[in-house]
Write an enzyme that holds these catalytic residues in place. Structure first.
Site, short mmCIF file in Angstrom:
data_model
loop_
_atom_site.label_atom_id
_atom_site.label_comp_id
_atom_site.label_asym_id
_atom_site.label_seq_id
_atom_site.Cartn_x
_atom_site.Cartn_y
_atom_site.Cartn_z
N TYR A 39 9.16 -5.30 -0.19
CA TYR A 39 9.23 -4.80 -1.39
C TYR A 39 10.69 -5.04 -2.05
O TYR A 39 10.80 -4.73 -3.35
CB TYR A 39 9.22 -3.17 -1.38
CG TYR A 39 8.01 -2.78 -0.83
CD1 TYR A 39 6.88 -3.41 -0.53
CD2 TYR A 39 7.68 -1.45 -0.47
CE1 TYR A 39 5.67 -3.05 0.14
CE2 TYR A 39 6.74 -0.78 -0.03
CZ TYR A 39 5.61 -1.83 0.38
OH TYR A 39 4.32 -1.11 0.74
N HIS A 97 4.33 -4.82 9.25
CA HIS A 97 3.54 -4.77 7.94
C HIS A 97 2.13 -5.30 7.97
O HIS A 97 1.16 -4.86 7.48
CB HIS A 97 4.50 -5.51 6.64
CG HIS A 97 4.21 -4.99 5.50
ND1 HIS A 97 5.20 -4.72 4.39
CD2 HIS A 97 2.99 -4.37 4.95
CE1 HIS A 97 4.71 -4.74 3.42
NE2 HIS A 97 3.46 -4.07 3.59
#
Length: 267
Positions: A39, A97
């Protein structure tokens, strides 16, 4: 470890936009925050939390290890770097992730490194994200189900992920739902709207309450203070059996998060 039922997601939020969102969230009572290495906002989140003056022990921080950091030494080094950016000596939850595309890095290596990171005190708990039934089964063989704090997966009324969730429940693995509003698509659904009108609620509150009542954690994001406050109220919204049955009919396998070259073969 119990994952908080509602937190603030930070996907696609950066810079002052993220800092303002976190500032408002802290004032409104949010204490759980979800980020990820990819991110590119961990430092912004760390800055916002430091300015928020909420004691670290009252916060629940989650970050996710990106696929380029899966080799043993890289994973631990990258998590240390995440901690530096976040301004803390540990996160509460560290997740893989996505599974390694095409098993480029063996699962045993990156899950072993994640378990070692927990032993080193870099994270209190570990888990996975975007793992299918088969991948979760492999993870259980490596770590044991009790070591997997959650599987963070896409779940919303248009993608109810029933087979995977049934398997996770059978293994005692908690579900964290992301994309709970399907990028806003479910907010315009007439069935959701009718339920919202019935309860004097918003469509976002209905979609979140639907997930919360099934025991999932949710991590919606918003840049608007009024929406952040409204989303929190979903915790108190009680949908009845008829509402839940109506929402169950909306499942159409509509997946939002499906990055080409990274996503696994879905259940």
């Amino acid at each position: 470890m119990n994952v908080p039922s509602i937190g603030l997601g930070t996907y696609r939020l950066k810079g002052q936009v993220l800092i303002d969102s976190v500032h408002n969230a802290l004032e409104l009572g949010y204490r759980a925050f979800d980020t990820a290495q990819i991110y590119d906002n961990e430092a912004d989140l760390g800055q916002a939390l430091a300015a928020g003056k909420v004691a670290r022990e009252d916060l629940f921080l989650t970050t996710k290890i990106w696929i380029s950091n899966f080799h043993h030494d890289a994973l631990i080094a990258s998590l240390r770097e995440s901690l530096r950016k976040l301004g803390t000596d540990h996160v509460d939850l560290a997740l893989i992730h996505w599974p390694s595309p095409n098993d480029e890095v063996p699962m045993r290596e990156y899950l072993g490194a994640l378990a070692e990171a927990r032993q080193l005190g870099l994270t209190k708990a570990i888990g996975v994200s975007n793992f299918t039934i088969d991948l979760t089964r492999q993870a259980i063989d490596i770590l044991g189900a009790q070591a997997i704090a959650t599987n963070q997966i896409e779940v919303h009324p248009y993608l109810q992920n029933r087979a995977l969730i049934a398997y996770l429940r059978a293994q005692g693995i908690h579900v964290t739902a992301f994309m709970s509003l399907a990028y806003g698509a479910v907010l315009k659904d007439p069935v959701i709207q009718a339920i919202a009108d019935k309860h004097g609620a918003t469509t976002a509150q209905v979609a979140l309450a639907w997930a919360l009542q099934q025991g999932y954690a949710v991590i919606p994001s918003s840049t608007r203070r009024e929406n952040l406050a409204s989303n929190l109220k979903a915790v108190a919204l009680q949908l009845d059996a008829a509402d839940m049955a109506q929402i169950a009919t909306l499942d159409r396998g509509e997946r939002v998060a499906n990055p080409q070259g990274i996503a696994p073969h879905w259940d």
